[in-house]
Design a protein around this motif. Sequence first.
Motif, short mmCIF file in Angstrom:
data_model
loop_
_atom_site.label_atom_id
_atom_site.label_comp_id
_atom_site.label_asym_id
_atom_site.label_seq_id
_atom_site.Cartn_x
_atom_site.Cartn_y
_atom_site.Cartn_z
N LYS A 84 -7.43 -11.51 5.37
CA LYS A 84 -6.77 -10.30 4.71
C LYS A 84 -5.68 -11.13 3.97
N LYS A 289 -9.26 -4.45 -7.95
CA LYS A 289 -9.56 -3.29 -7.45
C LYS A 289 -10.49 -3.15 -6.38
N ILE A 292 -8.36 -4.55 -3.32
CA ILE A 292 -7.72 -3.63 -2.73
C ILE A 292 -8.52 -2.56 -1.73
N ASP A 293 -9.61 -2.37 -2.62
CA ASP A 293 -10.85 -1.66 -1.64
C ASP A 293 -11.06 -2.29 -0.52
N SER A 294 -11.12 -3.56 -0.40
CA SER A 294 -11.56 -4.48 0.74
C SER A 294 -10.43 -4.17 1.88
N ILE A 295 -9.08 -4.26 1.34
CA ILE A 295 -7.90 -4.59 2.26
C ILE A 295 -7.93 -2.91 2.77
N ARG A 296 -8.24 -1.91 2.13
CA ARG A 296 -8.05 -0.65 2.57
C ARG A 296 -9.13 -0.04 3.08
N ALA A 297 -10.20 -0.88 3.01
CA ALA A 297 -11.59 -0.47 3.90
C ALA A 297 -11.96 0.97 3.20
N SER A 298 -11.84 1.24 1.98
CA SER A 298 -12.17 2.40 1.09
C SER A 298 -12.33 2.30 -0.24
N GLU A 299 -13.29 2.73 -0.85
CA GLU A 299 -13.40 2.63 -2.38
C GLU A 299 -12.55 3.89 -2.99
N ASN A 300 -11.69 3.76 -3.76
CA ASN A 300 -11.01 4.98 -4.45
C ASN A 300 -10.82 4.64 -5.65
N HIS A 303 -6.98 3.45 -6.88
CA HIS A 303 -6.70 2.05 -6.76
C HIS A 303 -6.49 1.22 -7.97
#
Length: 359
Positions: A84, A289, A292-300, A303
């Motif tokens: 990470k 993008k 960021i999705d990977s770090i936050r473990a969610s697709e949004n 971002h």
Amino acid sequence: MMDQTKQLNGYHVVFLVQNVMMGTTLLLLPNLLSSVGYSQWWLPLMFALIANLLLIPMVWLMSQYSAYNLFAIHETLLGKWLGKGINVLLILYLIVLIAATCEGYLELIQVVALQDRTITGPLFIFFLLLVYIVSGGIKSIARFCIISFFLVTWMIYFMKWGITEGDIRHALPLFNFSMQELFTATKNGFFSMAGFELILFYFPYIIHQKKVFKQASLGIWICGILYFITAFVSVMYYSEWQLENVLYPVLYLFNAVKFSFLERVDVIAITLWVFFILSTASAYLWVVKKGIDSIRASENKSHLYIISLIIYIFINIQFPEEFQNKLYERVHFVSYGFMIWPIFLCIIHVLKAKKEGVK
């Protein structure tokens, strides 16, 4: 039934690779290679060969983790926290790279067509288009790359005026430079090949992954041949002093074009060039993008909007010119490290596989 996450066919891969590489660098290339003088015309072919060789470990690595992008591979091979951490550094690097690409082009617009005006308005419109393209996903970006290629590359026809007024004797003799001059030209000019390494991120979306090396190689060589044509015509048309001192030699090549009904062909060229800039910036923004999705473990999708706003603000901050130039120069050199990074990951993968007793 085909996996719906796999969206990119062979044409998408070819044009994604070659369009992302073009950006603003083509307009600068003969100037970047000027340390070797007239011998620069064959260097783009050498660059394409090196890029093609660097593609081999990238494709091999991705074939070992066909469902992962580079962000996920970092966490798998290096552990969660170190992976990470590297992903965060990678995202910061890409954000500065996008800012450098966008700002470089908009400053060029300001010099050529919008003198004595600010770039705030054009930059805002540029980012609206950028966000719209990226919000459609990687397939939307790939389709935009295909459209951009055919909208812009017809301008290669204008090179015939440079050939007519140039001197073919400039192309000889060959190898009339020192090793230090070759090193300087390679250090400054190889950045023009940056962009093919993004295959490390969209590989999981490719339908025929076994053919990806051939498709990506085709993209690299299309770009390399366009660079070669541009460098060769520039060598014919310009003096060595002009190659060294004219910042955008390709743009000024269009001044050789003569039409009775059109005076500023360079303005048309620089306007159409926005398609290549949007191709490059949108692919990098999509990668950020995903990071960021990977770090936050969610697709949004938020971002994407937040990242775009950060880059927009970053470009509008008035940094000291010396600091900004050094920052963008360092980012270009980081790109070289990024291109050879997969070799290091391949070694770790092999060592890890041996340790775990996996053949």
